[in-house]
Design an enzyme around this catalytic site. Sequence first.
Site, short mmCIF file in Angstrom:
data_model
loop_
_atom_site.label_atom_id
_atom_site.label_comp_id
_atom_site.label_asym_id
_atom_site.label_seq_id
_atom_site.Cartn_x
_atom_site.Cartn_y
_atom_site.Cartn_z
N HIS A 155 -18.05 4.99 33.35
CA HIS A 155 -18.10 4.06 32.21
C HIS A 155 -18.38 2.65 32.72
CE1 HIS A 155 -16.68 1.43 28.99
NE2 HIS A 155 -17.07 2.40 28.18
N GLU B 50 -25.08 3.97 27.60
CA GLU B 50 -24.33 2.86 27.04
C GLU B 50 -24.77 1.56 27.72
OE1 GLU B 50 -20.38 4.28 25.28
OE2 GLU B 50 -20.07 4.17 27.42
N GLY C 157 -18.43 -3.25 23.52
CA GLY C 157 -17.22 -4.06 23.35
C GLY C 157 -17.37 -5.23 22.38
N SER D 58 -21.17 -0.47 20.57
CA SER D 58 -21.08 -1.07 19.23
C SER D 58 -21.60 -0.17 18.11
CB SER D 58 -21.79 -2.42 19.20
OG SER D 58 -21.14 -3.33 20.06
P1 PGA Z 1 -17.63 -0.02 21.61
O1 PGA Z 1 -17.32 0.75 22.97
O2 PGA Z 1 -18.12 1.02 20.61
O3 PGA Z 1 -16.34 -0.63 21.21
O4 PGA Z 1 -18.71 -1.01 21.89
C1 PGA Z 1 -18.19 1.74 23.44
C2 PGA Z 1 -17.75 2.27 24.78
O5 PGA Z 1 -17.22 1.51 25.59
O6 PGA Z 1 -17.94 3.46 25.05
#
Ligand code: PGA
Length: 262
Positions: free
Chosen positions: A100, A172, A178, A218
């Site tokens: 991640h 991602e 975030g 997001s």
């Molecule tokens: P988020 O996080 O949807 O809050 O942007 C995604 C992730 O970290 O997998």
Amino acid sequence: MAGCKKIYLGTNTKMYKTIADTKKYLSRLGELTRDISRDEVELFVIPSFTALESASPFASIGGIRLGAQNMCWEEQGQFTGEISPIMLREVGVDVVELGHSERRHVLGETDEMIQKKVTCGLRNGFTVLLCIGETEEDKNTNISVEVLRSQLKKALYEVSEQDALNLWVAYEPVWAIGVNGKPASAEYAGMMHSEIRRALSERFVENGTNIPLLYGGSVNRGNAVSFMEQKEIDGLFVGRAAWDAEEFNTLIRNVLEKRKKD
Ligand code: PGA
């Protein structure tokens, strides 16, 4: 998203939910999604380590696969503070999330570490959810595809054709994740997913085309459908917008509703 293919929808709760929160969340999510066929939707939740053992029965009752947010690359040894695949198996985990963005960019994990973890996860019979993604700087200098290809090549260096059957990949982009992230446009995500699919098809003779590809960064109930309309997006890996069971259920149903109309 092809018409009859399974959809993958899940969340990593990061360092947010306590044991009590996790149990409550899983039982509510299980209840809300009880009528949804698990042949149609693969639902998974990846809570904090301390919640895993107590969460396990709630996840199985709810038809939700349980994952861990990280794992060591050895079964045992002198690795203070790490968690072994055997220990994860013991508490009912069957998915491990590796690489991640926060592990790579905040906690300093390298491609080499991720490679060893992927190999170890597969060797121990887990479904490995490998996360990859370029930084904003990579994107601005037009090297996103090279970065993704390199992350894949390194992480999958030792993965056999057979093991590829137990692999999921989440794209991602770091800049999309975030509270300060901006979601990728569906078109951009779709383009990157096609590149990832191409790289996986080159890497594996047959199984590269079947590896589920998930978009994350997001995602919310408003934009989820637009991502799922992209050809090579098989699922969504959701953070904040999934941490309330009601909200996640709405997102799931929006995706399913759209699929029915296609
Ligand atoms: P988020 O996080 O949807 O809050 O942007 C995604 C992730 O970290 O997998």
